[in-house]
Design an enzyme around this catalytic site. Structure first.
Site, PDB file in Angstrom:
ATOM      1  CG  ASP A 134      -3.421 -44.634  30.662  1.00 54.66           C
ATOM      2  OD1 ASP A 134      -4.164 -45.649  30.664  1.00 54.66           O
ATOM      3  OD2 ASP A 134      -3.705 -43.587  31.265  1.00 54.66           O
ATOM      4  CD  GLU A 194      10.576 -30.111  45.291  1.00 55.10           C
ATOM      5  OE1 GLU A 194      11.065 -29.007  45.024  1.00 55.10           O
ATOM      6  OE2 GLU A 194       9.358 -30.370  45.150  1.00 55.10           O
ATOM      7  CG  HIS A 258     -11.932 -38.996  35.456  1.00 56.28           C
ATOM      8  ND1 HIS A 258     -11.828 -39.666  36.656  1.00 56.28           N
ATOM      9  CD2 HIS A 258     -12.273 -39.927  34.542  1.00 56.28           C
ATOM     10  CE1 HIS A 258     -12.100 -40.942  36.475  1.00 56.28           C
ATOM     11  NE2 HIS A 258     -12.375 -41.135  35.210  1.00 56.28           N
TER      12      HIS A 258
HETATM   13  O1  F6P Z   1      -6.898 -45.370  30.445  1.00 53.25           O
HETATM   14  C1  F6P Z   1      -7.128 -44.001  30.674  1.00 53.25           C
HETATM   15  C2  F6P Z   1      -7.537 -43.774  32.106  1.00 53.25           C
HETATM   16  O2  F6P Z   1      -7.729 -42.409  32.314  1.00 53.25           O
HETATM   17  C3  F6P Z   1      -6.530 -44.290  33.133  1.00 53.25           C
HETATM   18  O3  F6P Z   1      -5.434 -43.409  33.301  1.00 53.25           O
HETATM   19  C4  F6P Z   1      -7.390 -44.411  34.363  1.00 53.25           C
HETATM   20  O4  F6P Z   1      -6.859 -45.329  35.297  1.00 53.25           O
HETATM   21  C5  F6P Z   1      -8.709 -44.923  33.759  1.00 53.25           C
HETATM   22  O5  F6P Z   1      -8.750 -44.459  32.413  1.00 53.25           O
HETATM   23  C6  F6P Z   1      -9.939 -44.419  34.485  1.00 53.25           C
HETATM   24  O6  F6P Z   1     -11.052 -45.100  33.891  1.00 53.25           O
HETATM   25  P1  F6P Z   1     -12.541 -44.508  34.018  1.00 53.25           P
HETATM   26  O7  F6P Z   1     -12.608 -43.271  33.184  1.00 53.25           O
HETATM   27  O8  F6P Z   1     -13.402 -45.619  33.466  1.00 53.25           O
HETATM   28  O9  F6P Z   1     -12.769 -44.210  35.482  1.00 53.25           O
END
Ligand code: F6P
Length: 328
Positions: A134, A194, A258
């Site tokens: 993040d 964009e 992910h």
């Molecule tokens: O904090 C890292 C992160 O990938 C965030 O960008 C995302 O909102 C969150 O973890 C997702 O969490 P989880 O893997 O528990 O779904």
């Protein structure tokens, strides 16, 4: 000294490189290192990574070859129980029972917030490492995993541009980042998008459509708009709003999600992770605690955990203006 380490929260590419640096720095200097599985839950469950035959004690050779590996060999989790006063007290008691002198949690804002709060319940030393895609921690130029996530996002957007151009379409691409728009903005600039929708600089749907009308007048035949997760309830909802507001392009929506958490870490993340893990051990040896081991201007630097987690990291206005200029 006996040092415990763990990975907590969302995993990120480079965490293994950080673990390797911690082990090599500590063990070469005579310290004992153990790894807790699944984040803070590993402390509460006394669940160790078996680093060598029949023992949780890491040897120098236990971390050979893991720098290039994505994910984390210690696995990770989010542990609501730890976030309670009872959980913190339980963790402190277990750490004392195990004879742990210092703890190195690797994780993002939530992980390092928990580390800072644990300092109120445990007398051991705590040095955190900024492991999250993040980039939402202060006190370090970047967080471990951020640049790899941007690389993954840029590779995906480059591919989407091919088909967007072929079909004169607009793609809405949702990117992770929790409450922070750094992945989205950096990807937009690097991939020649964009439009970037980031929570720090919210755009009204009407304003977006007005910009798209302008870009169409300029002769644009395809559009890539990257959208930070959670912005306007996500890209599917935003797509509908844009359609209703008269978007001049046919649209498709893609959620990278992910995907941005996986992959082998890029060299910059391996270097950042190695510097951070090394500094964490050196800081412990120097009696420091309640700090984060980050890197600023290429130099490994400590920052108080309270500072690292407190402020919302500011997205530079000039990067927003840069995108506006070069995306025409
Ligand atoms: O904090 C890292 C992160 O990938 C965030 O960008 C995302 O909102 C969150 O973890 C997702 O969490 P989880 O893997 O528990 O779904």
């Amino acid at each position: 000294m006996k040092i415990g380490m763990l990975c907590s929260g969302g995993d990120s590419p480079g965490m293994n490189a950080c673990l390797r640096a911690i082990v090599r720095t500590a063990v070469s200097n005579g310290h004992e290192v153990v790894g807790f599985m699944d984040g803070y839950e590993g402390i509460l469950r006394e669940n160790f990574y078996i680093a060598s035959i029949g023992t949780p004690r890491f040897l120098m050779r236990s971390v050979s070859g893991i720098s290039k590996m994505g994910g984390t060999i210690l696995h990770s989790s989010r542990c609501p129980e730890f976030a309670t006063e009872g959980g913190m007290k339980k963790a402190a008691g277990i750490l004392n029972k195990l004879g742990i002198d210092a703890l190195i949690p690797i994780g993002g804002n939530g992980t390092l917030t928990g580390a800072h709060e644990l300092c109120n319940y445990w007398d051991g030393q705590i040095i955190g490492c900024p492991g999250t895609i993040d980039n939402d921690l202060c006190g370090t130029d970047f967080t471990i995993g951020f640049k790899t996530a941007v690389q993954t996002a840029v590779d995906a957007v480059d591919k989407l541009r091919d088909t967007a151009s072929s079909h004169h379409r607009m793609f809405l691409v949702e990117l992770m980042g929790r409450h922070c728009g750094f992945i989205t903005l950096y990807t937009a600039l690097a991939a020649g998008c964009e439009v970037a929708c980031v929570p720090e600089y919210p755009l009204q749907v009407e304003d977006i459509v007005q910009k798209l009308d302008y870009l169409k007048e300029l002769g644009k035949s395809s559009i890539i708009m990257v959208v930070a997760e959670g912005y306007h309830e996500g890209v599917v909802a935003l797509q509908e709003k844009l359609r209703n507001a008269g978007c001049p392009f046919p649209m498709r929506a893609v959620v990278l999600g992910h995907l941005l958490r996986g992959g082998d870490p890029c060299p910059e993340d391996r270097l950042l992770a190695t510097q951070s893990g090394h500094l964490a051990v050196r800081a412990i040896e120097n009696g420091q605690t309640d700090q984060m081991a980050g890197v600023r201007d290429c130099v490994a630097t400590l920052c108080p955990l309270e500072e690292a987690i407190s402020a919302h990291r500011v997205i530079p206005q000039e990067l927003i203006e840069l995108l506006d200029c070069v995306s025409q």
